[in-house]
Design an enzyme around this catalytic site. Structure first.
Site, PDB file in Angstrom:
ATOM      1  N   LYS A   1      -0.126  28.247 -27.294  1.00 43.51           N
ATOM      2  CA  LYS A   1      -1.252  27.334 -27.531  1.00 43.51           C
ATOM      3  C   LYS A   1      -2.225  27.355 -26.359  1.00 43.51           C
ATOM      4  O   LYS A   1      -3.438  27.492 -26.547  1.00 43.51           O
ATOM      5  CB  LYS A   1      -0.704  25.919 -27.763  1.00 43.51           C
ATOM      6  CG  LYS A   1      -1.759  24.871 -28.080  1.00 43.51           C
ATOM      7  CD  LYS A   1      -1.201  23.764 -28.938  1.00 43.51           C
ATOM      8  CE  LYS A   1      -0.385  22.753 -28.161  1.00 43.51           C
ATOM      9  NZ  LYS A   1      -1.204  21.917 -27.271  1.00 43.51           N
ATOM     10  N   SER A   2      -1.699  27.238 -25.141  1.00 48.26           N
ATOM     11  CA  SER A   2      -2.575  27.188 -23.961  1.00 48.26           C
ATOM     12  C   SER A   2      -3.410  28.463 -23.851  1.00 48.26           C
ATOM     13  O   SER A   2      -4.594  28.432 -23.527  1.00 48.26           O
ATOM     14  CB  SER A   2      -1.734  27.044 -22.690  1.00 48.26           C
ATOM     15  OG  SER A   2      -1.044  25.831 -22.703  1.00 48.26           O
TER      16      SER A   2
ATOM     17  N   ARG B   1      -7.678  29.121 -24.273  1.00 54.62           N
ATOM     18  CA  ARG B   1      -8.451  29.754 -23.189  1.00 54.62           C
ATOM     19  C   ARG B   1      -9.136  31.031 -23.670  1.00 54.62           C
ATOM     20  O   ARG B   1     -10.266  31.320 -23.287  1.00 54.62           O
ATOM     21  CB  ARG B   1      -7.525  30.026 -21.989  1.00 54.62           C
ATOM     22  CG  ARG B   1      -7.168  28.720 -21.239  1.00 54.62           C
ATOM     23  CD  ARG B   1      -5.878  28.878 -20.470  1.00 54.62           C
ATOM     24  NE  ARG B   1      -5.590  27.744 -19.592  1.00 54.62           N
ATOM     25  CZ  ARG B   1      -5.035  26.590 -19.981  1.00 54.62           C
ATOM     26  NH1 ARG B   1      -4.728  26.386 -21.247  1.00 54.62           N
ATOM     27  NH2 ARG B   1      -4.796  25.622 -19.093  1.00 54.62           N
TER      28      ARG B   1
ATOM     29  N   GLY C   1      -5.680  17.507 -26.156  1.00 58.97           N
ATOM     30  CA  GLY C   1      -6.024  17.179 -24.771  1.00 58.97           C
ATOM     31  C   GLY C   1      -6.608  18.390 -24.055  1.00 58.97           C
ATOM     32  O   GLY C   1      -7.535  18.279 -23.252  1.00 58.97           O
TER      33      GLY C   1
ATOM     34  N   GLN D   1      -4.674  21.250 -16.915  1.00 59.73           N
ATOM     35  CA  GLN D   1      -5.914  20.874 -17.606  1.00 59.73           C
ATOM     36  C   GLN D   1      -6.979  20.463 -16.592  1.00 59.73           C
ATOM     37  O   GLN D   1      -8.154  20.830 -16.725  1.00 59.73           O
ATOM     38  CB  GLN D   1      -5.645  19.748 -18.604  1.00 59.73           C
ATOM     39  CG  GLN D   1      -4.779  20.239 -19.775  1.00 59.73           C
ATOM     40  CD  GLN D   1      -4.433  19.165 -20.771  1.00 59.73           C
ATOM     41  OE1 GLN D   1      -4.714  17.981 -20.553  1.00 59.73           O
ATOM     42  NE2 GLN D   1      -3.803  19.544 -21.865  1.00 59.73           N
TER      43      GLN D   1
ATOM     44  N   ASP E   1       6.376  20.140 -21.198  1.00 64.24           N
ATOM     45  CA  ASP E   1       6.308  19.954 -22.655  1.00 64.24           C
ATOM     46  C   ASP E   1       7.671  20.076 -23.328  1.00 64.24           C
ATOM     47  O   ASP E   1       7.816  19.753 -24.507  1.00 64.24           O
ATOM     48  CB  ASP E   1       5.327  20.963 -23.268  1.00 64.24           C
ATOM     49  CG  ASP E   1       3.885  20.681 -22.850  1.00 64.24           C
ATOM     50  OD1 ASP E   1       3.591  19.535 -22.436  1.00 64.24           O
ATOM     51  OD2 ASP E   1       3.044  21.603 -22.925  1.00 64.24           O
TER      52      ASP E   1
ATOM     53  N   LYS F   1       1.024  11.748 -22.323  1.00 70.44           N
ATOM     54  CA  LYS F   1       0.898  12.845 -23.289  1.00 70.44           C
ATOM     55  C   LYS F   1       0.459  12.276 -24.647  1.00 70.44           C
ATOM     56  O   LYS F   1      -0.031  11.159 -24.713  1.00 70.44           O
ATOM     57  CB  LYS F   1       2.226  13.607 -23.395  1.00 70.44           C
ATOM     58  CG  LYS F   1       2.613  14.306 -22.094  1.00 70.44           C
ATOM     59  CD  LYS F   1       1.672  15.454 -21.779  1.00 70.44           C
ATOM     60  CE  LYS F   1       1.969  16.077 -20.442  1.00 70.44           C
ATOM     61  NZ  LYS F   1       0.948  17.006 -20.006  1.00 70.44           N
TER      62      LYS F   1
ATOM     63  N   ARG G   1       5.950   9.825 -23.888  1.00 64.60           N
ATOM     64  CA  ARG G   1       7.133  10.580 -24.331  1.00 64.60           C
ATOM     65  C   ARG G   1       8.428  10.072 -23.706  1.00 64.60           C
ATOM     66  O   ARG G   1       9.505  10.334 -24.247  1.00 64.60           O
ATOM     67  CB  ARG G   1       6.945  12.080 -24.060  1.00 64.60           C
ATOM     68  CG  ARG G   1       5.986  12.708 -25.049  1.00 64.60           C
ATOM     69  CD  ARG G   1       5.888  14.216 -24.903  1.00 64.60           C
ATOM     70  NE  ARG G   1       5.040  14.762 -25.954  1.00 64.60           N
ATOM     71  CZ  ARG G   1       4.408  15.932 -25.880  1.00 64.60           C
ATOM     72  NH1 ARG G   1       4.540  16.682 -24.794  1.00 64.60           N
ATOM     73  NH2 ARG G   1       3.669  16.367 -26.870  1.00 64.60           N
TER      74      ARG G   1
ATOM     75  N   ARG H   1       5.844  17.346 -30.642  1.00 64.77           N
ATOM     76  CA  ARG H   1       7.085  17.704 -29.947  1.00 64.77           C
ATOM     77  C   ARG H   1       8.195  16.665 -30.173  1.00 64.77           C
ATOM     78  O   ARG H   1       9.380  17.008 -30.144  1.00 64.77           O
ATOM     79  CB  ARG H   1       6.820  17.933 -28.461  1.00 64.77           C
ATOM     80  CG  ARG H   1       5.758  19.011 -28.249  1.00 64.77           C
ATOM     81  CD  ARG H   1       5.850  19.711 -26.927  1.00 64.77           C
ATOM     82  NE  ARG H   1       4.600  20.401 -26.632  1.00 64.77           N
ATOM     83  CZ  ARG H   1       4.254  21.600 -27.113  1.00 64.77           C
ATOM     84  NH1 ARG H   1       5.069  22.254 -27.915  1.00 64.77           N
ATOM     85  NH2 ARG H   1       3.090  22.148 -26.791  1.00 64.77           N
TER      86      ARG H   1
END
Ligand code: S3P
Length: 424
Positions: A15-16, A20, A87, A161, A307, A334, A338, A382
């Site tokens: 995902k990250s 990008r 986020g 981030q 995560d 988050k 969490r 998650r």
């Protein structure tokens, strides 16, 4: 039905890295091909935002193609940008838009409306950006055009981030921006910036970026997301008779803390690195392990598995020793808090916790849950996937209020589990 899990899987793209690749593609004049992207709700938010700024993104099978007129020709979006639950989109895009000297308004869903944005506004304002937030902290975010200058910034927390928002904003300033990280957070931005031709270096927690250079398009192959792989890996370790392999998964050292914890616990997990050009990747083999040792983790280990903490909490419950996670206060900010969510929901399985402001201890003991117990997913992908794995491990059906948020990061999660399931 008591099942075993066997076979080989490729999990969806990271995902990250997908976020990008879309952003750097939009900043580069020409065409960027993103192979094996993550086609999820969060990454589609970034895609829509890049289109609103003037880049084209074409979705093909297994490949997204970004075509852009280049950073200098992107324009202010015609309408308020919507970042959904993401986020990463919200924070990175604020830096990107401020860096381009454009104006924009941005908001997301109910969860994003509660997530702190002052952590990016502070350094960006130091660079000269004009950014206002609701109650000086939360979205909607309003960005007005301003000229930015480089800064030297010591981050109060390890956050990729925040680091990435600063680096994106610094791209078009004249001079060197220097960022000091308290401990290493994921470094995909640094790796990819270099690939796209930026003058960036990272050494001993200090990242330097020389602004003023244009990015050039570059093709990106996205490895499988280790944060998604973590769920079937833990399932295989906890479910008697199981043995699985996950291929092409990211082994980036800033992300692979969960593999170190599995090793500390004595889990039957082995790793084969297949490539290390840019992003490291390889195959992870995981098999059922009847006796798991305890662990204590804190400090620099936490950003390397931030995560994965919900699914690690389940793993910890099956250890014969206490397991402690500290210095993880970031978990409270988050998609949901969490620490609270993990403790409230896993307590329904009889798991005993000691809660701290910055983590918890999981105590050894009996784990069981009554059939059809109602649990909550907090609209947090998650937490929901952790609950589904818990139910399968316990071989007991449970109710989860809403599982649709799985699509935020792992579309096809249920189907992938079914592929691995072999009825006993
Ligand atoms: C991310 C950074 C981490 C992580 C998030 C994705 C990123 O957040 O938890 O899921 O892509 O940069 P923080 O930067 O808030 O630690």
């Amino acid at each position: 039905m008591n099942s075993k899990f066997h076979g080989t899987l490729k999990v969806p793209g990271d995902k990250s890295i997908t976020h990008r690749a879309l952003m750097f593609g939009a900043l580069s004049e020409g065409t960027t091909r993103v192979h094996h992207p993550l086609p999820s709700e969060d990454t589609r938010r970034t895609m829509e935002c890049m289109r609103a700024l003037g880049a084209e993104v074409e979705e093909k099978q297994e490949e997204w193609v970004v075509t852009s007129p280049g950073a200098r020709h992107l324009h202010a979006p015609g309408k308020r940008l919507y970042t959904g639950n993401s986020g990463t989109t919200t924070r990175l895009l604020t830096g990107l838009i401020a860096g381009l000297g454009l104006s924009a308004e941005m908001e997301g869903d109910e969860s994003i409306a509660k997530r702190p944005m002052d952590r990016i506004q502070r350094p960006l304002a130091e660079m000269g950006a004009d950014i206002s937030l609701k109650d000086d902290k939360f979205p909607p975010i309003v960005i007005r055009p301003a000229e930015l200058s480089p800064i030297s910034y010591t981050m109060p927390m390890a956050s990729a981030q925040v680091k990435s928002a600063i680096l994106l904003a610094a791209l078009y300033t004249e001079g060197t921006t220097v960022i000091h990280e308290p401990s290493p957070s994921r470094n995909h931005t640094e790796i990819m910036l270099k690939q796209f031709g930026a003058d960036v270096s990272a050494e001993n927690g200090v990242i330097r970026l020389e602004g003023g250079n244009e990015l050039s398009p570059s093709d990106v192959t996205v490895p499988g997301d280790i944060s998604s792989a973590a769920f079937p890996i833990v399932l295989a370790v906890l479910k008697p008779g199981s043995s699985i392999s996950i291929e092409n998964v990211s082994l980036n050292d800033t992300r692979s803390g969960i593999l170190d914890v599995l090793e500390m616990m004595g889990a039957d997990v082995t790793v084969e690195q297949t490539s290390h050009i840019g992003e490291a990747l390889g195959t992870v083999h995981a098999s059922y392990t009847p006796h798991l040792k305890g662990f204590e983790i804190s400090g620099g280990m936490i950003p390397r598995l931030i995560d994965e903490i919900p699914i690690l909490a389940l793993l910890a419950a099956f250890s014969s020793e206490a397991c402690t996670i500290r210095d993880a206060d970031e978990l409270r900010y988050k998609e949901t808090d969490r620490i609270r969510a993990v403790i409230d929901e896993l307590s329904k399985f009889g798991i005993r916790f000691t809660e701290y402001d910055d983590g918890f201890t999981v105590h050894p003991g009996q784990v069981s849950i009554e059939e059809n117990t109602e649990t909550k997913g907090y609209n947090d992908h998650r937490i929901i996937m952790m609950l589904i794995i818990s139910s399968i491990v316990m071989d007991t059906p449970i109710e989860i209020d809403d599982i649709s948020a799985i699509d935020i990061s792992y579309p096809g999660f249920m189907e992938d589990l079914e592929t691995l399931r072999k009825d006993a």
